[in-house]
Write an enzyme that holds these catalytic residues in place. Structure first.
Site, PDB file in Angstrom:
ATOM      1  N   HIS A   4     -59.635 -45.751  51.945  1.00  0.00           N
ATOM      2  CA  HIS A   4     -58.300 -45.820  52.563  1.00  0.00           C
ATOM      3  C   HIS A   4     -58.189 -46.904  53.638  1.00  0.00           C
ATOM      4  CE1 HIS A   4     -54.527 -43.235  53.725  1.00  0.00           C
ATOM      5  NE2 HIS A   4     -54.253 -44.249  52.926  1.00  0.00           N
ATOM      6  N   CYS A  27     -54.405 -39.849  58.563  1.00  0.00           N
ATOM      7  CA  CYS A  27     -55.602 -40.438  57.935  1.00  0.00           C
ATOM      8  C   CYS A  27     -55.938 -41.901  58.229  1.00  0.00           C
ATOM      9  CB  CYS A  27     -55.501 -40.312  56.427  1.00  0.00           C
ATOM     10  SG  CYS A  27     -55.146 -38.669  55.812  1.00  0.00           S
TER      11      CYS A  27
HETATM   12 CA    CA Z   1     -56.353 -36.862  57.122  1.00  0.00          CA
END
Ligand code: CA
Length: 493
Positions: free
Chosen positions: A144, A85
């Site tokens: 994020h 990610c």
């Molecule tokens: Ca991911």
């Protein structure tokens, strides 16, 4: 001055005034109407390569995504910058390999309590570039990329932000709100990111009522509605956290996949279906506001599917986190009615690192020389079905505990180092599943690719944070930064 000349002058002046009057409306049209495209970048989280109809899924239904993909350009060799990610998203937003900007690890959970950093402020995000060039910008969903104020989406080029700052989130608001409220009442200082309230431009959202994927889809449609009232193009970054764990789906969606026996797979399928429904809602909003034709929609996953959690990357080998194809070759398409009239599959390798310079080109932005980029503008190549990087290489590298996995792509070739095994070489055009090692027949090709990867690794910088945090100790003890053994062709453990 003779009479004839006087007449001629008067006629000329009158004529030029008339011409000016006449040309005025045209002038207004060409200078004031912004003809640059809207750009919508839809990112799914951990979606498997073949978990969409347009890439051959037999059990998951994605009619809205398929309708876009099959009227656009499907990328069969679309890569992201990293197989998980955070670094993948850092690459997407900055156009840089995450290792070159210290973002080679995920920002750990609840980072506001310890790391207190985000993607380096030295990098101008694509959102900031577009905002500076007059775009109305919005981010909806997972961030994020830094959870403390300096790194907030509103500081990185987004006029609007609706979502959550951590690496994931639970899906059912009544459940996550109850847990959060309970923990807060009990005096718990650090509450898990996945349970925190959603936010809108820094303000807590009180009582969201919808299943998270539907909530995000609704806000994306609202953004389009608001954007359509402005005299400028828009950029929307719609970052679904689906189908990332926790596997949580709505009953009505689960019912559609009764035929799937495995509960994990069934839940995952229902979560993907909810994303698809949201994309349908977004398309409806674009059409209702007359924006559909002039909007480039780019769709991709941030990394490969997690095969332990319902996903499949078939026919690719491996899963999320791997440097084999299944880790970072993802479902991807472009859709833009105004410019893409012939539906097709594009087979040459492109990477999410290409989006930054490609969007700049489409938005008529000149990127300053000081901005380093690791991808390239691929618009002309994609439009003309040409290879944008013949003989050039792209890289992926994932640090594990005490060693590193690497992938290198050049034309049909893939060099792979994984699980402390010796380097291997595959011909992806003949062997997409990376099954037949060709290194003994083509030692020079492998040597060239490994050498290039080693040179590339010299451009890396020290990580700005580690995940898990304890990894820092191993990193220092194991001298991970030196990669001593990684690029040794004969080394295996
Ligand atoms: Ca991911």
């Amino acid at each position: 001055m003779g009479y004839n000349i006087k007449i001629w002058l008067i006629v000329t002046i009158l004529f030029s005034v008339a011409c000016k009057e006449k040309s005025k409306p045209e002038l207004v049209e060409t200078t004031l109407v912004d003809k640059r495209p809207n750009i919508i970048l839809i990112v799914t989280d951990d979606l498997g390569y073949s978990d969409v109809g347009f890439n051959g899924s037999m059990d998951i239904k994605t009619p809205h995504l398929d309708a876009l993909a099959e009227n656009g350009i499907i990328f069969s060799s679309g890569y992201v910058a990293h197989p998980f990610c955070g670094p993948s998203r850092a690459g997407l937003m900055t156009g840089r390999y995450p290792h070159t900007i210290g973002s080679q690890f995920n920002i750990p959970s609840n980072s506001e309590a310890h790391v207190r950093k985000g993607i380096t402020l030295e990098e101008v995000f694509m959102s900031k570039m577009l905002q500076n060039a007059g775009y109305f910008t919005g981010a909806v969903g997972k961030w994020h990329l830094g959870a403390v104020p300096d790194y907030h989406p509103n500081q990185r080029g987004f006029d609007e932000f609706y979502g959550f700052l951590g690496g994931g989130h639970d899906y059912f608001p009544n459940e996550y709100t109850a847990k959060y409220t309970q923990q807060k009442a009990a005096g718990q200082k650090v509450i898990f990111d996945y349970l925190k309230p959603l936010e809108h431009n820094g303000q807590e959202v009180v009582n969201p009522t919808e299943y998270l994927t539907d909530e995000l889809s609704g806000k994306a449609a609202d953004f389009v509605e608001e954007a359509s009232t402005k005299e400028k193009p828009f950029f929307l970054y719609l970052a679904y956290n689906a189908p990332h764990v926790p596997l949580e789906a709505k009953e009505e969606d689960l019912k559609l996949f009764d035929n799937i026996e495995n509960v994990g797979r069934r839940t995952y399928a229902a979560m993907v279906y909810a994303v698809d429904r949201g994309v349908g809602q977004l398309v409806d909003a674009l059409k209702a506001k007359g924006e559909y034709e002039k909007t480039l929609i780019v769709f991709l996953s941030d990394n490969g599917g997690n095969t332990d959690r319902g996903a499949t990357n078939y026919p690719l080998k491996g899963r999320k986190g791997d440097t084999s194809e299944g880790g970072y070759r993802v479902p991807m398409f472009f859709h833009w009615p105004e410019k893409i009239n012939t539906a097709r599959t594009y087979e040459y390798p492109v990477t999410a690192l290409d989006f930054y310079p490609t969007f700049a080109h489409l938005a008529k932005i000149e990127i300053p020389d000081s901005k380093k980029l690791d991808g390239k503008n691929v618009w002309e190549a994609v439009s003309n079905n040409k290879n944008p990087r013949k003989d050039e290489m792209t890289f992926v590298l994932r640090h594990r505990e005490g060693y590193s996995d690497v992938g290198v792509r050049q034309n049909e070739w893939k060099a792979l180092k994984t699980n402390q095994n010796i380097w291997k070489l595959y011909d992806l055009e003949a062997d997409i599943g990376e099954a037949n090692d060709m290194s003994s027949e083509n030692p020079e090709q492998l040597k060239k690719m490994v050498k290039a990867a080693e040179l590339w690794s010299k451009t890396h910088t020290e990580p700005q944070w580690f995940d898990p945090i304890e990894l820092q100790e191993d990193w220092e003890e194991e001298e991970m930064e030196k990669f001593n053994d990684t690029f040794n062709l004969t080394w295996e453990k």
